[in-house]
Every structure is written in C-alpha cells, then in structure tokens.
Scaffold this active site. Structure first.
Site, PDB file in Angstrom:
ATOM      1  N   ASP A  88      59.979  20.335  14.806  1.00  0.00           N
ATOM      2  CA  ASP A  88      60.895  20.012  13.711  1.00  0.00           C
ATOM      3  C   ASP A  88      62.013  21.044  13.731  1.00  0.00           C
ATOM      4  O   ASP A  88      61.769  22.217  14.055  1.00  0.00           O
ATOM      5  CB  ASP A  88      60.189  20.123  12.358  1.00  0.00           C
ATOM      6  CG  ASP A  88      59.351  18.906  12.012  1.00  0.00           C
ATOM      7  OD1 ASP A  88      59.248  17.988  12.841  1.00  0.00           O
ATOM      8  OD2 ASP A  88      58.772  18.894  10.911  1.00  0.00           O
ATOM      9  N   HIS A 145      54.956  21.615  20.154  1.00  0.00           N
ATOM     10  CA  HIS A 145      54.143  20.659  20.899  1.00  0.00           C
ATOM     11  C   HIS A 145      54.767  20.388  22.275  1.00  0.00           C
ATOM     12  O   HIS A 145      55.904  20.779  22.546  1.00  0.00           O
ATOM     13  CB  HIS A 145      54.003  19.367  20.094  1.00  0.00           C
ATOM     14  CG  HIS A 145      53.201  19.528  18.837  1.00  0.00           C
ATOM     15  ND1 HIS A 145      52.053  18.812  18.588  1.00  0.00           N
ATOM     16  CD2 HIS A 145      53.371  20.335  17.752  1.00  0.00           C
ATOM     17  CE1 HIS A 145      51.552  19.163  17.403  1.00  0.00           C
ATOM     18  NE2 HIS A 145      52.346  20.086  16.877  1.00  0.00           N
ATOM     19  N   SER A 248      61.877  30.472  14.278  1.00  0.00           N
ATOM     20  CA  SER A 248      62.768  30.918  15.336  1.00  0.00           C
ATOM     21  C   SER A 248      63.341  29.734  16.105  1.00  0.00           C
ATOM     22  O   SER A 248      63.640  28.697  15.526  1.00  0.00           O
ATOM     23  CB  SER A 248      62.042  31.879  16.272  1.00  0.00           C
ATOM     24  OG  SER A 248      62.968  32.531  17.111  1.00  0.00           O
TER      25      SER A 248
END
Length: 281
Positions: A88, A145, A248
């Site tokens: 995200d 992921h 980050s």
C-alpha cells in the site's frame, strides 16, 4: 522556502539517536500509554482499522504490533497480472532505467550501482531496465508482499543515512535512496531476476524479512551479505516477504525486457497491495 528548511534541518538532526529512541518506544509494552499513542496515531493519520484482522486498538500490546498489523484476507483483492503491486502507498516514480541512472525527482538521479552498494555485476543486469519507487506513508499497511513468484538468491544489508523519504525530501536530498540504510533482496523468477530494496528512514526502527526476521538493529556499520541460492527459499506471488517497523520506501528493479506498467500508474497516484503493477509487453 519551508520545504528547503525542512530538508536542511534533517542534515543537523541526530537521526540515528531519534531512530533508536523511536524503535524503543515502538517496541515498549506500556499498557494504557501504548493504547493512547495508537489512538492518537489512528486519528492523526485516518487509519482504517476495519481492514485489520484485529480492529480493536486496545488489543495491541505494542505500537509495532499495531503498525505491522495483518489485514483481513478480503481487504486487498488480487489482480491478474505478471507483476502485482507489493505494498500500500503511493507512486514516487516509475519508468525506465537510463543506462544505470534511476530518476529520483526533478534534478536528481542516482545509479543502480550506488543503490546496490557498489555491486557492479548485479547493477549491470539492470542496465536500461525498469524501476518502480513506491512510498509508504504512516497510514499505510506496512507489510511487503511479492510482486511475482520468486526464488531468493541473496540479501544484503547496507548501512547508511536515515533521512526521511517523503516526497519533499526526495526532491531535496541528492541520491536519497542510494544513501539511506537499506536491505537489498535479490530474486530469480520465471520473468528474470529482479531486486526488491527496502529503504530505511528517520524513525524506521527496523526492517524485517520473513526468512530472516529483524535485519536491523543491530546496525554494525558495515555491509552484511547472506547467500540463499542453495537454500530453496521460494515465495509465491502476493505472499508476504517483509515489513517495515515504521514506514519507508520500496524500490524495485527489473531487467531490460518487454514490460508495460499499468497505464493508470502515474507519479503520486495512491496504490494498493495486490493491484496490477505491470505485465510483460
């Protein structure tokens, strides 16, 4: 003027000490104090707790447990694509690697060799390839992921600075992503080798991978390399590979090949885990 001042102050701040302290606070189990910090954070950044497996903030015993919370399985639909979005966040930059140069922001480029800690042989594999720089804001889900199925080859910890990685800093600090602390993860796949770089930042207490656990701290001050080519570590597309303990940026490198990024992907566009990132051309 204010943006320049904000960037200039970062050169003066004791970023390492601030980060160590933030990491201690994030790991501490302080009961109602921890809950109060989480409640403030959720309100300040409009975090959608209904997407979390555990929506009740009182159930998190530390800030890091909250920050790396898993999402419900139905919270992020998975697209059909060669490469999926691994996080995200928002798009910082995407595009072609020109020779060995990666575009950071107007007036700023950095080299693949610098990003990869001087590994020229590895950098050469991405000459004229493709890159994607994805920024995770404080409100985002902070697990990373896999964009596609991959076989882990090597992981490299690279010490460095701890500048913020927000868009303002990216426009003001030359070579930002190649000078900050980072973890370089090399994979082989059916579509060729790719690299996924976890970039640290101010108050990022640590970075972790699913096969190693927490990579930093400790921060030994020198490059550390772990070889995995013979370990048969295979990760499936969209499987978790790592996480940030405080937010980050992720940088992905792909070799020169026919590749078409999602036409909807533009600079600063919000992105979601599991959406289509790119397909083979």
């Amino acid at each position: 003027m204010l943006n320049r001042l904000a960037v200039s102050l970062q050169y003066l701040l004791p970023k390492q000490a601030i980060t160590v302290f933030a990491g201690w606070v994030a790991n501490a189990r302080m009961g109602w104090i921890t809950t109060a910090i989480i409640r403030w954070f959720v309100a300040r950044y409009a975090v959608n707790m209904q997407e979390a497996v555990e929506p009740d903030i009182r159930r998190y015993v530390s800030f890091n447990e909250f920050f790396t919370r898993p999402l419900r399985t139905d919270a992020r639909p998975t697209a059909e694509a060669t490469w999926l979005c691994p996080v995200d966040g928002a798009i910082s930059q995407i595009g072609l690697i020109v020779g060995d140069q990666i575009f950071q922001a107007k007036g700023h480029h950095y080299s693949t060799t610098a990003l990869l800690a001087g590994n020229q042989a590895l950098a050469d594999e991405f000459q004229d390839g493709h890159f994607a720089t994805l920024y995770l804001s404080p409100r985002d889900y902070h697990r990373i992921h896999m964009p596609c199925d991959g076989h882990l080859l090597r992981m490299t910890y690279v010490p460095g600075d701890l500048f913020s990685v927000n868009p303002v800093t990216a426009q003001g600090v030359p070579g930002l992503f190649a000078r900050n602390e980072r973890v370089v993860c090399e994979f082989d796949s059916a579509h060729g080798k790719f690299v996924l770089v976890l970039v640290g930042a101010t108050i990022v207490g640590s970075m972790a991978t699913t096969w190693h656990g927490v990579v930093n701290p400790p921060r030994p001050g020198n490059i550390s390399v772990w070889e995995y080519a013979e370990h048969q570590i295979h990760l499936k597309q969209n499987e978790e590979m790592g996480r940030f303990l405080l937010g980050s940026t992720v940088v992905l490198l792909f070799p020169k090949q026919p590749l078409e990024f999602n036409p909807l992907w533009q600079e600063e566009r919000p992105i979601r885990l599991g959406e289509a990132m790119a397909n083979r051309g």
